[in-house]
Design an enzyme around this catalytic site. Structure first.
Site, PDB file in Angstrom:
ATOM      1  N   HIS A  38       1.024  -1.109  -0.155  1.00 42.23           N
ATOM      2  CA  HIS A  38       0.371  -0.083   0.278  1.00 42.23           C
ATOM      3  C   HIS A  38       1.243   1.087  -0.115  1.00 42.23           C
ATOM      4  O   HIS A  38       1.645   1.309   0.572  1.00 42.23           O
ATOM      5  CB  HIS A  38      -0.907  -0.128   1.535  1.00 42.23           C
ATOM      6  CG  HIS A  38      -1.900   0.815   1.177  1.00 42.23           C
ATOM      7  ND1 HIS A  38      -2.087   2.460   1.462  1.00 42.23           N
ATOM      8  CD2 HIS A  38      -3.395   0.471   0.840  1.00 42.23           C
ATOM      9  CE1 HIS A  38      -3.274   2.708   1.246  1.00 42.23           C
ATOM     10  NE2 HIS A  38      -3.980   1.595   1.161  1.00 42.23           N
ATOM     11  N   HIS A  80       0.252  -4.591   2.388  1.00 43.36           N
ATOM     12  CA  HIS A  80      -0.646  -4.509   2.476  1.00 43.36           C
ATOM     13  C   HIS A  80      -1.976  -6.169   2.052  1.00 43.36           C
ATOM     14  O   HIS A  80      -2.700  -6.098   2.868  1.00 43.36           O
ATOM     15  CB  HIS A  80      -1.139  -3.671   1.317  1.00 43.36           C
ATOM     16  CG  HIS A  80      -2.612  -3.177   1.851  1.00 43.36           C
ATOM     17  ND1 HIS A  80      -3.246  -2.859   3.352  1.00 43.36           N
ATOM     18  CD2 HIS A  80      -4.005  -2.638   1.263  1.00 43.36           C
ATOM     19  CE1 HIS A  80      -4.624  -2.380   2.769  1.00 43.36           C
ATOM     20  NE2 HIS A  80      -4.699  -2.228   2.074  1.00 43.36           N
TER      21      HIS A  80
HETATM   22  P1  FAD Z   1      -9.187 -12.514   7.631  1.00 36.53           P
HETATM   23  O1  FAD Z   1      -9.836 -10.974   8.268  1.00 36.53           O
HETATM   24  O2  FAD Z   1      -7.689 -11.511   7.995  1.00 36.53           O
HETATM   25  O3  FAD Z   1      -9.584 -13.486   8.747  1.00 36.53           O
HETATM   26  C1  FAD Z   1      -8.785 -14.131   9.387  1.00 36.53           C
HETATM   27  C2  FAD Z   1      -9.124 -15.315  10.178  1.00 36.53           C
HETATM   28  O4  FAD Z   1      -8.919 -16.344  10.304  1.00 36.53           O
HETATM   29  C3  FAD Z   1      -8.835 -14.503  11.434  1.00 36.53           C
HETATM   30  O5  FAD Z   1     -10.029 -14.231  12.379  1.00 36.53           O
HETATM   31  C4  FAD Z   1      -7.822 -15.564  12.394  1.00 36.53           C
HETATM   32  O6  FAD Z   1      -7.631 -15.349  13.238  1.00 36.53           O
HETATM   33  C5  FAD Z   1      -7.785 -16.892  11.469  1.00 36.53           C
HETATM   34  N1  FAD Z   1      -7.201 -17.474  11.789  1.00 36.53           N
HETATM   35  C6  FAD Z   1      -5.309 -16.921  10.792  1.00 36.53           C
HETATM   36  N2  FAD Z   1      -4.545 -18.308  11.010  1.00 36.53           N
HETATM   37  C7  FAD Z   1      -5.403 -18.869  12.755  1.00 36.53           C
HETATM   38  C8  FAD Z   1      -4.943 -19.980  12.449  1.00 36.53           C
HETATM   39  N3  FAD Z   1      -3.677 -20.344  12.930  1.00 36.53           N
HETATM   40  N4  FAD Z   1      -5.752 -20.779  13.628  1.00 36.53           N
HETATM   41  C9  FAD Z   1      -6.921 -20.493  13.498  1.00 36.53           C
HETATM   42  N5  FAD Z   1      -7.588 -19.487  12.952  1.00 36.53           N
HETATM   43  C10 FAD Z   1      -6.428 -18.597  12.292  1.00 36.53           C
HETATM   44  N6  FAD Z   1      -9.848  -4.231   1.360  1.00 36.53           N
HETATM   45  C11 FAD Z   1     -11.114  -3.838   1.070  1.00 36.53           C
HETATM   46  O7  FAD Z   1     -11.619  -4.341   0.295  1.00 36.53           O
HETATM   47  N7  FAD Z   1     -11.437  -2.619   1.299  1.00 36.53           N
HETATM   48  C12 FAD Z   1     -10.825  -2.047   2.612  1.00 36.53           C
HETATM   49  O8  FAD Z   1     -10.743  -0.981   2.808  1.00 36.53           O
HETATM   50  C13 FAD Z   1      -9.193  -2.909   3.109  1.00 36.53           C
HETATM   51  N8  FAD Z   1      -8.561  -2.015   4.206  1.00 36.53           N
HETATM   52  C14 FAD Z   1      -7.901  -2.673   5.162  1.00 36.53           C
HETATM   53  C15 FAD Z   1      -6.930  -1.739   5.571  1.00 36.53           C
HETATM   54  C16 FAD Z   1      -6.129  -3.215   6.387  1.00 36.53           C
HETATM   55  C17 FAD Z   1      -5.623  -2.044   7.654  1.00 36.53           C
HETATM   56  C18 FAD Z   1      -6.075  -4.010   5.633  1.00 36.53           C
HETATM   57  C19 FAD Z   1      -4.622  -4.613   6.593  1.00 36.53           C
HETATM   58  C20 FAD Z   1      -6.772  -4.615   4.897  1.00 36.53           C
HETATM   59  C21 FAD Z   1      -7.304  -4.070   3.990  1.00 36.53           C
HETATM   60  N9  FAD Z   1      -8.595  -4.183   3.244  1.00 36.53           N
HETATM   61  C22 FAD Z   1      -9.382  -3.473   2.917  1.00 36.53           C
HETATM   62  C23 FAD Z   1      -8.507  -6.090   3.024  1.00 36.53           C
HETATM   63  C24 FAD Z   1      -9.274  -6.375   3.634  1.00 36.53           C
HETATM   64  O9  FAD Z   1      -9.870  -6.344   4.761  1.00 36.53           O
HETATM   65  C25 FAD Z   1      -8.585  -8.162   4.004  1.00 36.53           C
HETATM   66  O10 FAD Z   1      -8.064  -8.689   2.738  1.00 36.53           O
HETATM   67  C26 FAD Z   1      -9.729  -9.497   4.384  1.00 36.53           C
HETATM   68  O11 FAD Z   1     -10.085  -8.528   5.824  1.00 36.53           O
HETATM   69  C27 FAD Z   1      -9.593 -10.974   4.708  1.00 36.53           C
HETATM   70  O12 FAD Z   1     -10.488 -11.287   5.220  1.00 36.53           O
HETATM   71  P2  FAD Z   1      -9.763 -12.930   5.526  1.00 36.53           P
HETATM   72  O13 FAD Z   1     -11.785 -12.999   6.205  1.00 36.53           O
HETATM   73  O14 FAD Z   1      -9.856 -13.639   4.422  1.00 36.53           O
HETATM   74  O15 FAD Z   1      -8.900 -13.260   6.712  1.00 36.53           O
HETATM   75  C1  SIN Z   2      -7.765   1.368   2.107  1.00 32.35           C
HETATM   76  O1  SIN Z   2      -8.751   1.984   2.813  1.00 32.35           O
HETATM   77  O2  SIN Z   2      -6.750   2.671   1.172  1.00 32.35           O
HETATM   78  C2  SIN Z   2      -7.814   0.049   1.846  1.00 32.35           C
HETATM   79  C3  SIN Z   2      -8.392  -0.251   0.642  1.00 32.35           C
HETATM   80  C4  SIN Z   2      -8.307  -1.347   0.445  1.00 32.35           C
HETATM   81  O3  SIN Z   2      -6.899  -2.066   0.908  1.00 32.35           O
HETATM   82  O4  SIN Z   2      -8.811  -2.239  -0.678  1.00 32.35           O
END
Ligand code: FAD
Ligand code: SIN
Length: 525
Positions: free
Chosen positions: A234, A343
């Site tokens: 990012h 990111h």
């Molecule tokens: P996560 O939400 O990361 O959840 C992972 C889960 O797996 C957690 O519950 C964790 O505890 C569990 N887990 C991991 N390892 C283990 C293990 N070994 N055992 C048991 N459980 C485990 N995307 C957008 O589209 N829009 C945005 O505005 C945006 N902003 C962002 C801002 C930030 C600061 C960040 C870091 C990312 C952002 N993203 C954004 C990206 C987006 O947030 C993520 O890609 C998305 O939330 C991932 O969701 P997920 O359900 O795949 O995993």
């Molecule tokens: C951001 O708010 O800039 C993050 C958006 C994203 O990761 O998609």
């Protein structure tokens, strides 16, 4: 032994979306490492991309996604996700996510790479609101059991059956509980929704637990992994000596923020992408900032939105404004110091449109996957969307095929007879720091073959050390994460060494050109 109909690893956007769909008919067990809000979902800022504006079209969103992805995206997946976006937003609204509105419509903000205003959001803390709504619905559902503080260590496969069958089927997972005991959690189907591997880099916006556990576990169990070289940086993470990973949302640039070189006091994007300027896709903006920092010997560059006026800035970015004020930075009056940071993990476990992996009984959704949506670079705000669409798609496929999923056989207990408690925790800290540092320095925004080979050499040495440690000492969460970080570092470097071109997020000085044909880097275990 703990048994459920379906086991979900991860309580973020992907895991809870799947759980809520499955719970209409089945008992679901959701495991999370640490607290239920510990994943990246809670931290998302900008919002969720969806075609909702009268002047916008699915074709526009598809084109923008593929331009950002440098043509490596699978068009079929892009269409599948983009067309399901409005429904995903409607479902979230029904769950009570308080999206910002403009009159009778949802307010749409803008981010880099999008040709239209297309991002629905809850101020500048969209993830917090989404996570809270999904969690409240899951907690209220009688068919969903949520177990925080369970660190999944290894998938249970045919190798772990009491009466060995040799089948490649996944039957659940071995997980560490807070008392330090490892138990078997079995199910007829398992969904991996364990998030990304951002913490493999020294500087990352991702939370502490983003150590690629899902990707590493699936790889060790025999699933293919693809495009791991496509690590997204990012452009604008806060540069502050006391705060390591605070994101400044891309929406700041979307709403008029300008990137300034503090030495020359000039906007510099005109030298890198004069047409799109600050709203060029992330790979281009991050490389531009990296180049300015290196060329002028800077610590950071400046992101300035103060010209938009104090009310506008406070109104659009209340949380960031408040957080920065606590650090003595007033973004309504002065620029914000920023640097790029890791990111998002674009690559991951290979899945199809139903969320199926290569292994029978194992599905995956969200950031731990490579679905074909993001290609060589994810378009902003497409990743939460991917979680909703594939969380639902994988759940729906399990519902449709439920009768084909056999009951799990008896599974062997985790064997701890040959390990002792570690008396050398320092090894974990040392190796964790070392991996993250060489990945940042050798496998970062701009790469060379020589640096990648240096990283590969370090990884080979660490493999021996960490495997030896893992074989002798009782498993802890830190050790599980270290082993998975190394596994992911290895997959990233292997993929990067195989790609002999520069495309999207993979930029190497040894092959600056882009090949005519876009091909995935697929690793087969
Ligand atoms: P996560 O939400 O990361 O959840 C992972 C889960 O797996 C957690 O519950 C964790 O505890 C569990 N887990 C991991 N390892 C283990 C293990 N070994 N055992 C048991 N459980 C485990 N995307 C957008 O589209 N829009 C945005 O505005 C945006 N902003 C962002 C801002 C930030 C600061 C960040 C870091 C990312 C952002 N993203 C954004 C990206 C987006 O947030 C993520 O890609 C998305 O939330 C991932 O969701 P997920 O359900 O795949 O995993
Ligand atoms: C951001 O708010 O800039 C993050 C958006 C994203 O990761 O998609």
């Amino acid at each position: 032994m703990n048994e459920a109909d379906i086991l979900i690893i991860g309580s973020g956007a992907a895991g809870l979306t799947a759980a809520l769909t499955l719970a209409q008919q089945h008992k679901v067990l959701v495991l999370a490492k640490g607290p239920l809000t510990g994943g990246s979902t809670h931290w998302a800022q900008g919002g969720i991309a969806a075609v909702l504006d009268a002047g916008d079209t699915f074709d526009n969103h598809i084109r923008d996604t593929m331009v950002a992805g440098a043509g490596l995206n699978r068009r079929e997946t892009v269409e599948f996700v983009v067309e399901r976006a409005p429904r995903a937003i409607a479902r979230l609204s029904e769950l009570g996510v308080p999206f910002n509105t403009a009159g009778a419509d949802l307010h749409l903000t803008r981010e880099g790479g999008h040709s239209h205003r297309r991002i629905v959001h809850v101020a500048d803390a969209t993830g917090r609101a989404v996570q809270a709504a999904l969690l409240a619905a899951a907690e209220a559902h009688p068919n969903i059991t949520l177990l925080p503080d369970r660190t999944c260590v290894e998938l249970i496969t045919g190798r772990n059956e009491e009466r060995y069958s040799g089948s490649g089927r996944v039957w659940g997972v071995y997980a560490l509980d807070p008392s330090g005991k490892i138990g078997a959690y079995t199910a007829r189907a398992t969904i991996l929704a364990a998030g990304g591997a951002g913490r493999v880099y020294q500087f990352s916006t991702a939370p502490r637990g983003a150590t690629g556990d899902g990707i590493a576990m699936a790889w060790r169990a025999g699933a293919r992994v693809s495009n791991m070289e496509m690590m997204q940086f990012h452009p604008t993470c806060l540069y502050h000596l006391g705060v390591k990973n605070f994101l400044i949302t891309e929406a700041v640039r979307g709403e008029g923020g300008r990137l300034i070189n503090p030495r020359t006091a000039k906007r510099f994007m005109e030298f890198y992408d004069p047409e799109r300027m600050e709203l060029a896709p992330r790979d281009i903006v991050a490389r531009a900032i990296d180049a300015e920092i290196k060329r002028f010997g800077l610590d950071c560059v400046h992101l300035d939105i103060s010209h938009m006026g104090a009310d506008f800035v406070r109104g659009h970015f209340p949380n960031i404004h408040e957080k920065l004020l606590r650090l003595d930075i007033d973004m309504t009056r002065e620029p914000i110091p920023v640097v790029p940071a890791q990111h998002y993990t674009c690559g991951g476990i290979v899945i199809d449109l139903t969320g199926r992996t290569d292994l029978p009984g194992l599905y995956a959704a969200g950031e731990c996957t490579e679905s074909g949506l993001h290609g060589a670079n994810r378009l902003a705000s497409n990743s939460l969307l991917e979680c909703f669409v594939f969380g639902e798609a994988s759940a729906q496929d399990i519902l449709d095929r439920w009768d084909e999923f056999p009951m799990p056989p008896t599974i062997r207990e985790w064997d701890e007879s040959r390990v002792t408690d570690s008396d050398e925790e320092v090894v974990i800290k040392q190796n964790w720091t070392e991996i993250r540092r060489f990945m940042w320095n050798y496998v970062g925004i701009v790469r060379t073959t020589k640096r990648l080979e240096r990283a590969a050499h370090r990884i080979a040495l660490l493999h021996g050390e960490i495997d030896d440690y893992y074989g002798h000492f009782r498993v802890t969460t830190d050790l599980v994460e270290l082993r998975n970080l190394l596994q992911c570092a290895d997959l990233i470097v292997q993929c990067a060494l195989r790609r002999h071109e520069s495309r999207g997020l993979h930029f190497t000085l040894d092959h600056p050109e882009t090949d005519a044909e876009a091909l995935d880097t697929v690793l087969v275990p």
